[in-house]
Motif scaffolding. Structure first.
Motif, PDB file in Angstrom:
ATOM      1  N   ARG A 138      -4.889   3.829  -0.746  1.00  0.00           N
ATOM      2  CA  ARG A 138      -4.799   2.364  -0.721  1.00  0.00           C
ATOM      3  C   ARG A 138      -4.020   1.876   0.492  1.00  0.00           C
ATOM      4  O   ARG A 138      -4.371   0.868   1.106  1.00  0.00           O
ATOM      5  CB  ARG A 138      -4.145   1.852  -2.004  1.00  0.00           C
ATOM      6  CG  ARG A 138      -5.061   1.858  -3.227  1.00  0.00           C
ATOM      7  CD  ARG A 138      -4.277   1.447  -4.449  1.00  0.00           C
ATOM      8  NE  ARG A 138      -5.091   1.422  -5.661  1.00  0.00           N
ATOM      9  CZ  ARG A 138      -4.591   1.575  -6.876  1.00  0.00           C
ATOM     10  NH1 ARG A 138      -3.282   1.770  -7.046  1.00  0.00           N
ATOM     11  NH2 ARG A 138      -5.381   1.538  -7.930  1.00  0.00           N
ATOM     12  N   GLN A 139      -2.941   2.591   0.836  1.00  0.00           N
ATOM     13  CA  GLN A 139      -2.184   2.157   2.003  1.00  0.00           C
ATOM     14  C   GLN A 139      -2.995   2.339   3.283  1.00  0.00           C
ATOM     15  O   GLN A 139      -2.940   1.509   4.188  1.00  0.00           O
ATOM     16  CB  GLN A 139      -0.850   2.900   2.122  1.00  0.00           C
ATOM     17  CG  GLN A 139       0.018   2.299   3.225  1.00  0.00           C
ATOM     18  CD  GLN A 139       1.326   3.026   3.419  1.00  0.00           C
ATOM     19  OE1 GLN A 139       1.337   4.166   3.866  1.00  0.00           O
ATOM     20  NE2 GLN A 139       2.434   2.376   3.083  1.00  0.00           N
ATOM     21  N   SER A 168      -0.875  -2.955  -3.099  1.00  0.00           N
ATOM     22  CA  SER A 168      -1.282  -3.323  -1.745  1.00  0.00           C
ATOM     23  C   SER A 168      -0.909  -4.782  -1.481  1.00  0.00           C
ATOM     24  O   SER A 168      -1.140  -5.657  -2.311  1.00  0.00           O
ATOM     25  CB  SER A 168      -2.793  -3.142  -1.573  1.00  0.00           C
ATOM     26  OG  SER A 168      -3.143  -1.795  -1.742  1.00  0.00           O
ATOM     27  N   GLY A 169      -0.311  -5.017  -0.331  1.00  0.00           N
ATOM     28  CA  GLY A 169       0.122  -6.352   0.016  1.00  0.00           C
ATOM     29  C   GLY A 169       1.506  -6.668  -0.508  1.00  0.00           C
ATOM     30  O   GLY A 169       2.077  -7.706  -0.187  1.00  0.00           O
ATOM     31  N   HIS A 170       2.083  -5.784  -1.316  1.00  0.00           N
ATOM     32  CA  HIS A 170       3.412  -6.001  -1.874  1.00  0.00           C
ATOM     33  C   HIS A 170       4.254  -4.749  -1.628  1.00  0.00           C
ATOM     34  O   HIS A 170       4.658  -4.063  -2.547  1.00  0.00           O
ATOM     35  CB  HIS A 170       3.330  -6.305  -3.362  1.00  0.00           C
ATOM     36  CG  HIS A 170       2.477  -7.492  -3.681  1.00  0.00           C
ATOM     37  ND1 HIS A 170       2.900  -8.786  -3.538  1.00  0.00           N
ATOM     38  CD2 HIS A 170       1.189  -7.570  -4.098  1.00  0.00           C
ATOM     39  CE1 HIS A 170       1.930  -9.630  -3.872  1.00  0.00           C
ATOM     40  NE2 HIS A 170       0.887  -8.912  -4.209  1.00  0.00           N
ATOM     41  N   GLY A 171       4.504  -4.461  -0.379  1.00  0.00           N
ATOM     42  CA  GLY A 171       5.294  -3.272  -0.052  1.00  0.00           C
ATOM     43  C   GLY A 171       4.464  -2.202   0.610  1.00  0.00           C
ATOM     44  O   GLY A 171       4.899  -1.070   0.746  1.00  0.00           O
ATOM     45  N   GLY A 172       3.264  -2.555   1.034  1.00  0.00           N
ATOM     46  CA  GLY A 172       2.478  -1.612   1.817  1.00  0.00           C
ATOM     47  C   GLY A 172       1.835  -0.501   1.024  1.00  0.00           C
ATOM     48  O   GLY A 172       1.684   0.614   1.493  1.00  0.00           O
ATOM     49  N   GLY A 173       1.391  -0.766  -0.198  1.00  0.00           N
ATOM     50  CA  GLY A 173       0.717   0.277  -0.950  1.00  0.00           C
ATOM     51  C   GLY A 173       1.638   1.432  -1.243  1.00  0.00           C
ATOM     52  O   GLY A 173       1.287   2.590  -1.042  1.00  0.00           O
ATOM     53  N   THR A 174       2.845   1.135  -1.700  1.00  0.00           N
ATOM     54  CA  THR A 174       3.840   2.172  -1.909  1.00  0.00           C
ATOM     55  C   THR A 174       3.434   3.142  -2.998  1.00  0.00           C
ATOM     56  O   THR A 174       2.718   2.795  -3.922  1.00  0.00           O
ATOM     57  CB  THR A 174       5.195   1.540  -2.276  1.00  0.00           C
ATOM     58  OG1 THR A 174       5.016   0.679  -3.404  1.00  0.00           O
ATOM     59  CG2 THR A 174       5.746   0.733  -1.118  1.00  0.00           C
ATOM     60  N   ALA A 175       3.937   4.372  -2.891  1.00  0.00           N
ATOM     61  CA  ALA A 175       3.637   5.400  -3.877  1.00  0.00           C
ATOM     62  C   ALA A 175       4.478   5.173  -5.127  1.00  0.00           C
ATOM     63  O   ALA A 175       5.532   4.550  -5.076  1.00  0.00           O
ATOM     64  CB  ALA A 175       3.935   6.775  -3.297  1.00  0.00           C
ATOM     65  N   PRO A 176       4.022   5.670  -6.282  1.00  0.00           N
ATOM     66  CA  PRO A 176       4.820   5.571  -7.505  1.00  0.00           C
ATOM     67  C   PRO A 176       6.164   6.250  -7.334  1.00  0.00           C
ATOM     68  O   PRO A 176       6.329   7.136  -6.491  1.00  0.00           O
ATOM     69  CB  PRO A 176       3.953   6.302  -8.544  1.00  0.00           C
ATOM     70  CG  PRO A 176       2.567   6.227  -8.001  1.00  0.00           C
ATOM     71  CD  PRO A 176       2.729   6.301  -6.509  1.00  0.00           C
TER      72      PRO A 176
END
Length: 230
Positions: free
Chosen positions: A91-92, A143-151
């Motif tokens: 996603r990122q 996505s769009g809220h922190g760059g598609g961050t990992a869990p």
């Protein structure tokens, strides 16, 4: 069309024989079922899945969500972890690629990002359906809220930080191109590491095939990106 796109988006045939299913592409499987039977193979909503009829009869197209047989493979914890990590990772990459049209005039960069999107969107769909069929939740889309961050607990593997994503969003022209390439190369290298871990410990045929495709496809893309950085 790339090999990875073709692997997950082409016409799919499922052959049912002796209580097992041979899946060429585009289907998902669940974990080990009671009694030690193979994992159910579930038709997705992408490429059609053809179920052959009895001798002398025509086949039919399976409906999305229909169980069309059983796979001989078994899902392990490594398979689940691979899918749960790779979905936000992909996603990122899509988020970074989607920034290109408005920020670069280089047709080569745009073409690269289009290929990344075309290859990784179908893979996200396959992994998400595989997890749902297994009874697992698909990682939330940030996505769009922190760059598609990992869990939580799954950071790393080359993912860009929030600061790096914000720098990429604010860049334009040659500065955007150079930063995108550097971030995406590192991102791809992380995906290759993740794929290697799946191949070392995973047991599910679909996830192992996914890992093989990810590793081979992203190695090729890394070579192209390094050439563009010169």
């Amino acid at each position: 069309m790339s090999n990875r796109t073709r692997a997950w988006g082409v016409f799919v045939t499922v052959v049912l024989a002796s209580g097992a299913a041979s899946v060429l592409a585009g289907c998902t499987a669940t974990d080990r079922t009671a009694g030690g039977q193979g994992a159910p193979v579930v038709a997705g909503d992408g490429a059609p899945v053809i179920v052959p009829g009895a001798p002398g009869e025509t086949g039919r197209t399976a409906t999305p969500g229909e169980r069309v047989g059983r796979s001989e493979s078994r899902a392990s914890a490594a398979d689940v972890l691979f899918a749960e990590r790779m979905i936000p990772h992909h996603r990122q990459a899509l988020e970074m690629a989607d920034l290109a049209p408005a920020r670069t005039s280089d047709a080569r960069i745009r073409g690269l990002c289009e290929r990344i999107s075309a290859g990784q969107r179908p893979e996200i769909d396959v992994m998400a359906r595989w997890l749902r069929a297994l009874g697992r939740e698909v990682p939330a889309d940030h996505s769009g809220h922190g760059g598609g961050t990992a869990p939580a607990g799954q950071e790393g593997y080359g993912m860009a930080s929030l600061e790096e994503m914000n720098r990429l969003r604010s860049s334009r022209g040659a500065a955007f191109d150079a930063l995108l390439l550097r971030l995406m190369i590192r991102h791809h290298e992380g995906a290759i590491t993740m794929a290697g871990e799946e191949l070392a410990g995973g047991t599910d045929q679909i996830m192992r095939t996914m890992a093989t495709d990810v590793a081979s496809g992203q190695r090729v893309e890394i070579g192209r990106m390094r050439a563009l950085l010169r």
